[in-house]
Design an enzyme around this catalytic site. Sequence first.
Site, PDB file in Angstrom:
ATOM      1  N   CYS A 344       0.634  -1.592   0.415  1.00  0.00           N
ATOM      2  CA  CYS A 344      -0.119  -0.145  -0.341  1.00  0.00           C
ATOM      3  C   CYS A 344       0.449   1.550  -0.015  1.00  0.00           C
ATOM      4  CB  CYS A 344      -1.090  -0.105   1.116  1.00  0.00           C
ATOM      5  SG  CYS A 344      -2.382  -1.143   0.937  1.00  0.00           S
ATOM      6  N   GLU A 345       1.523   1.072  -1.033  1.00  0.00           N
ATOM      7  CA  GLU A 345       2.358   3.014  -1.254  1.00  0.00           C
ATOM      8  C   GLU A 345       2.653   2.458  -2.705  1.00  0.00           C
ATOM      9  OE1 GLU A 345       4.244   4.273   0.724  1.00  0.00           O
ATOM     10  OE2 GLU A 345       3.545   3.852   3.041  1.00  0.00           O
TER      11      GLU A 345
END
Length: 425
Positions: A344-345
């Site tokens: 989740c980056e």
Amino acid sequence: MEYTLPVLDDQLKVIIAEYPTPFHLYDERGIRDRARLLQRTMNEAGVPRFQNYFAVKALPNPEILKLLVQEGMGADCSSLAELAIAEMCGLSGEQIMFSSNDTALDEFRYASSLGAIINFDDLSMVQPYINSFGAPEVGCCRFNPGDIEFGGVNVDIIGNPREAKYGMPLDDMIAAYKQLKEAGVTRFGIHTMLLSNELDWRNHEEIADALFGAATAIAHEVGINFEFINLGGGIGVPYRPTEHEFDLRGFAIALKKLYDAHDLERIGSPRIVMENGRYITADSGYLVTTVANIKRTHKVYVGLDASMSDLMRPALYGAYHHMSVLGKQHDTDLEEVDVTGSLCENNDKFAIDRMLPHLEVGDVLVIHTTGAHGHAMGFQYNGKLRHAELLFDPGGGVRMIRRAETLEDYFATLTQKGNYHVPTN
Ligand SMILES: Cc1ncc(COP(=O)(O)O)c(C=O)c1O
């Protein structure tokens, strides 16, 4: 620059059937060949008693260090774990160089107990070290000239010397060697590490020039001789097809000329040491992944079963890594895609706007030049686990030299554990 695999496509398929992707694959022959090339080239150029101390941080696996020890290398370590790896490989004494910064006392204690060469990063560390562990057998300090400016890729990674947190200026170096001498030290070395992934040997020559000059000034001012001069690591490798191989011979010849020009015999005929990591293993490492998902929205996103926790360099430095797709290496009909991991980056991308063959879920995508600062930089953010490392040996066999992490590993450090059940089918 051409990028190939050490195994045939069919062999890789057999390997994947036994060891599911993603995994890092290292080629023993490639690593040994590179180690031999470095040693032979330095010897042929007459660089005095050259030795490389492999920078363990580049690929901290004892199976790799063991084979480099067989090739005559020492180990450059910077932490407890790296010292332990050196010890596991049977290294001790002056075959270990301990170059740390902001160093904890337990790290100094371990390095000292192994008889490692302690490389002081700052003047403030010398006297406390002597007070705690006595005078070291060999006194070595890390130089930072502060005023050399470079262009190119190294600046992104290590910064200009003035901005780098490592090493000390000449005045502090002189004070440090005086303290060591007063404490009874009679044997000395000197170190610097100012370049990273530098493909232009002239920049390495410039560093050597600065360090040879500093060594001479210190020797005269303090009244000591040097047994070794350590130029650090930082020899680059061609990550991009447009880049060229490092001109090792050119560098070795320049180094020998510089040695003679500085007349280093007058300060004890020091041997020349380096601590390359990347140059030794980067080209012989491959991150083997499978395309898990293809998403066509504002762009085409090719999602892999690996993530930046397997290879952080693109996210960290915007680094380029070449890619090839099994069975599609010669395709000419290409599509522009972002190659992503599942973190989740949004910077979890192995490539942005890369032209690749048309991909399908299940395609095997190999990321090249991942044998240094690759798996080693792994982390567990988002609960992503680090994957396995495999070694391809010259006889054609493959063996696992580090298994993939499991949830048990991830939870091992919790002080309170609960029950969980992950369905497997
Ligand atoms: C002190 C020191 N020596 C050697 C190295 C190895 O650098 P490379 O792998 O680029 O040769 C590093 C890398 O960070 C380092 O910090």
